[in-house]
Design an enzyme around this catalytic site. Structure first.
Site, PDB file in Angstrom:
ATOM      1  CB  CYS A  52      -0.891  -0.022   1.010  1.00 36.89           C
ATOM      2  SG  CYS A  52      -2.326  -1.184   1.111  1.00 36.89           S
TER       3      CYS A  52
HETATM    4  N1  LIG Z   1      -2.819  -5.870   1.863  1.00 42.77           N
HETATM    5  C1  LIG Z   1      -3.477  -5.036   2.600  1.00 42.77           C
HETATM    6  O1  LIG Z   1      -2.993  -4.721   3.531  1.00 42.77           O
HETATM    7  C2  LIG Z   1      -4.342  -4.086   1.816  1.00 42.77           C
HETATM    8  C3  LIG Z   1      -4.922  -3.283   2.656  1.00 42.77           C
HETATM    9  C4  LIG Z   1      -5.774  -2.304   1.853  1.00 42.77           C
HETATM   10  C5  LIG Z   1      -5.993  -2.457   0.490  1.00 42.77           C
HETATM   11  N2  LIG Z   1      -5.310  -3.300  -0.317  1.00 42.77           N
HETATM   12  C6  LIG Z   1      -5.509  -3.183  -1.709  1.00 42.77           C
HETATM   13  O2  LIG Z   1      -6.317  -4.219  -1.880  1.00 42.77           O
HETATM   14  C7  LIG Z   1      -6.025  -4.879  -3.337  1.00 42.77           C
HETATM   15  C8  LIG Z   1      -5.673  -6.222  -3.075  1.00 42.77           C
HETATM   16  O3  LIG Z   1      -4.547  -6.384  -2.303  1.00 42.77           O
HETATM   17  P1  LIG Z   1      -4.180  -7.640  -1.529  1.00 42.77           P
HETATM   18  O4  LIG Z   1      -3.204  -7.510  -0.621  1.00 42.77           O
HETATM   19  O5  LIG Z   1      -5.394  -8.234  -1.140  1.00 42.77           O
HETATM   20  O6  LIG Z   1      -3.531  -8.698  -2.801  1.00 42.77           O
HETATM   21  P2  LIG Z   1      -3.159 -10.071  -2.735  1.00 42.77           P
HETATM   22  O7  LIG Z   1      -1.937 -10.528  -3.858  1.00 42.77           O
HETATM   23  O8  LIG Z   1      -2.990 -10.625  -1.353  1.00 42.77           O
HETATM   24  O9  LIG Z   1      -4.573 -10.827  -3.402  1.00 42.77           O
HETATM   25  C9  LIG Z   1      -5.092 -10.474  -4.588  1.00 42.77           C
HETATM   26  C10 LIG Z   1      -5.390 -11.913  -5.079  1.00 42.77           C
HETATM   27  O10 LIG Z   1      -6.211 -11.720  -6.270  1.00 42.77           O
HETATM   28  C11 LIG Z   1      -5.816 -12.646  -7.208  1.00 42.77           C
HETATM   29  N3  LIG Z   1      -5.950 -12.450  -8.693  1.00 42.77           N
HETATM   30  C12 LIG Z   1      -5.242 -11.599  -9.588  1.00 42.77           C
HETATM   31  N4  LIG Z   1      -5.657 -11.210 -10.571  1.00 42.77           N
HETATM   32  C13 LIG Z   1      -6.946 -11.862 -10.637  1.00 42.77           C
HETATM   33  C14 LIG Z   1      -7.860 -12.035 -11.584  1.00 42.77           C
HETATM   34  N5  LIG Z   1      -8.023 -11.401 -12.722  1.00 42.77           N
HETATM   35  N6  LIG Z   1      -9.071 -12.732 -11.311  1.00 42.77           N
HETATM   36  C15 LIG Z   1      -8.985 -13.276  -9.892  1.00 42.77           C
HETATM   37  N7  LIG Z   1      -8.141 -13.203  -9.014  1.00 42.77           N
HETATM   38  C16 LIG Z   1      -7.054 -12.498  -9.377  1.00 42.77           C
HETATM   39  C17 LIG Z   1      -4.375 -13.180  -6.815  1.00 42.77           C
HETATM   40  O11 LIG Z   1      -4.175 -14.526  -7.183  1.00 42.77           O
HETATM   41  C18 LIG Z   1      -4.428 -12.851  -5.294  1.00 42.77           C
HETATM   42  O12 LIG Z   1      -4.845 -14.072  -4.852  1.00 42.77           O
HETATM   43  C19 LIG Z   1      -4.740  -3.858  -3.849  1.00 42.77           C
HETATM   44  O13 LIG Z   1      -5.415  -2.913  -4.567  1.00 42.77           O
HETATM   45  C20 LIG Z   1      -4.443  -3.427  -2.446  1.00 42.77           C
HETATM   46  O14 LIG Z   1      -3.557  -2.184  -2.865  1.00 42.77           O
HETATM   47  C21 LIG Z   1      -4.394  -4.139   0.511  1.00 42.77           C
END
Ligand SMILES: NC(=O)c1ccc[n+]([C@@H]2O[C@H](COP(=O)([O-])OP(=O)(O)OC[C@H]3O[C@@H](n4cnc5c(N)ncnc54)[C@H](O)[C@@H]3O)[C@@H](O)[C@H]2O)c1
Length: 444
Positions: A283
């Protein structure tokens, strides 16, 4: 509109709202990572049937077996929900045909040129468009630049010929989850929601209200998108400020940690941020650049963001300088020295190594000729530039084998007293050895 029996036909929004209230709606979550899996589990805990969709077969298989791969989500809950038929996972997007709501939680990284990479959002939305049906609600949760929901997703969904706010509903709701935080989680962090139309906002609010403690409706998708970027930019800029202050204090011989701690006694108008070896995670190092990219496209230069990025991005290099100083005190050079990095996750007490400054520090030290090892109770094996590294088990004998130990991530579980006793030289980037005065410690 009237039915043949003269009763008023309910609108798609009313039908969905009633299905949500009765828990008979089938919910879909695309992307089962740090954001998507906790959300899917929360909604299943509320009694909804939830289907998670991910392109990662390994994750899907694990969930199908009832196993969690996210530290904050207990396997016991996943197992119970899967057994009760409330939670399941698939790689098959055709399930979208059956679901009433879709939350998109896919990654939003930066490209090599440090521009937003929205390809994951686009490919997930293309799948959604393929199976979009009347009465469906789509909510984007991935952090992204203001305008994404309406400029990128809406046109794809409109191609179906359906009307937003009437036939289907589209909203943005930023995710604020803080992995490893024992106090705040998906359920009790207030959820900001902005829809394309008032009906979209209303239906999306209705969805989250079923399980989350507080939902905060806002006037548009753009406001909701900007909220998240303000929050993360606020952190990045303030961390940049204290990092600069830390460098300044080093020059002036002032203890920056004592300064911050003392300033934090002010009961209003000040919030403590702490210096460190650099930004990490999915992030703070990334999101502000989504905003500056969009600002640039509107002819606006986001100077605070760029400056904070510059200061924070320099911190790993500064840590390497501190290692050189610590070694120098013992008449040693970086080249040929053995350096142990403590903590490779990007923050304390979690296992996420994405964008971790520790990796940057390790790489820089390696380039300078040091022999690098690491230790991290949360990361037993590390994929380091394509090579698998095994973490060192901390014992007095193991610590004595290194010329310098760098405390990069201050996990609670580290035996700091042993580190202080046994290490020959220490660089403490987190004030983990607070109050311990020793000539062998170089502090950030
Ligand atoms: N990790 C955090 O602390 C956090 C906090 C707030 C916001 N976010 C935001 O949330 C979003 C997700 O982050 P995250 O940490 O969960 O990421 P992550 O990488 O842990 O999870 C994302 C998942 O999406 C899957 N994926 C990718 N492309 C795909 C598709 N086309 N169809 C289906 N699945 C697909 C991946 O395989 C993965 O399992 C990002 O935009 C991030 O900036 C993350």
């Amino acid at each position: 509109m009237k039915t043949t029996r003269g009763r008023k036909r309910r609108s798609p929004a009313e039908v969905l709202a009633s299905r949500l209230d009765r828990r008979s709606a089938h919910l879909g979550v695309i992307g089962l990572g740090y954001v998507g899996l906790p959300l899917a589990v929360e909604m299943a805990e509320a009694g909804f049937k939830v289907t998670g969709i991910d392109i990662d077969e390994r994750k899907v298989k694990q969930l199908q077996r009832g196993v969690s791969y996210i530290q904050d989500v207990p396997t016991a809950s996943v197992k119970r929900l899967v057994r009760d038929g409330l939670l399941n996972a698939t790689t098959d997007f055709s399930v979208l045909r059956k679901v009433d709501t879709v939350n998109i939680c896919v990654p939003t990284p930066l490209s090599k040129q440090r521009d937003p990479d929205v390809s994951f959002i686009v490919s997930a939305s293309e799948q959604v468009a393929k199976y979009l049906h009347s009465g469906q609600l789509i909510v984007l949760e991935s952090t992204t630049y203001p305008g994404t929901t309406e400029e990128l997703i809406l046109p794809l969904l409109r191609k179906t010929g359906m009307e937003v706010g009437k036939d289907f509903f589209l909203a943005f709701s930023p995710e604020r989850v803080d992995p490893g935080n024992p106090q705040f989680n998906t359920r009790n962090i207030p959820k900001v929601v902005g829809g394309v139309t008032p009906a979209c906002t209303e239906v999306a609010v209705q969805l989250y209200r079923q399980r989350l403690e507080k939902v905060v409706p806002v006037s548009s998708t753009q406001v909701a998108e900007m909220v998240k970027l303000l929050e993360n930019t606020f952190r990045s800029v303030n961390i940049g400020l204290v990092n600069e202050l830390a460098l300044m204090c080093t020059r002036m011989g002032i203890d920056v940690w004592e300064v911050i701690e003392s300033a934090a006694t002010k009961p209003f108008g000040f919030m403590p941020f702490y210096p460190g070896p650099g930004l990490g995670g999915h992030c703070i190092p990334i999101d502000p650049f989504y905003l500056s990219w969009k600002a640039r496209a509107s002819g606006f230069e986001a100077r605070f963001i760029e400056l904070a990025g510059h200061v924070n991005g320099h911190m790993p290099e500064h840590v390497v300088t501190l290692v050189a100083e610590a070694l120098n005190r013992r008449g040693k050079s970086v080249r040929g020295s053995r350096v142990l990095v403590l903590g490779v996750s990007y923050k304390a007490d979690i296992d996420d190594t994405r964008e971790s400054p520790s990796l940057d520090i390790m790489e820089k030290l390696r380039e300078a000729g040091a022999k690098i090892d690491y230790s991290d109770p949360f990361v037993p094996v590390l994929d380091f530039f394509g090579k698998k590294m095994k973490g060192v088990r901390l014992t007095p004998a193991a610590l004595r084998r290194f010329d310098c130990v760098v405390i990069s991530t201050a996990h609670k579980a580290f035996p700091y007293a042993m580190v202080l006793r046994s290490a020959k030289a220490i660089v403490d980037t987190r004030n983990a050895l607070k109050g311990k005065k020793s000539p062998k410690v170089v502090r950030l």
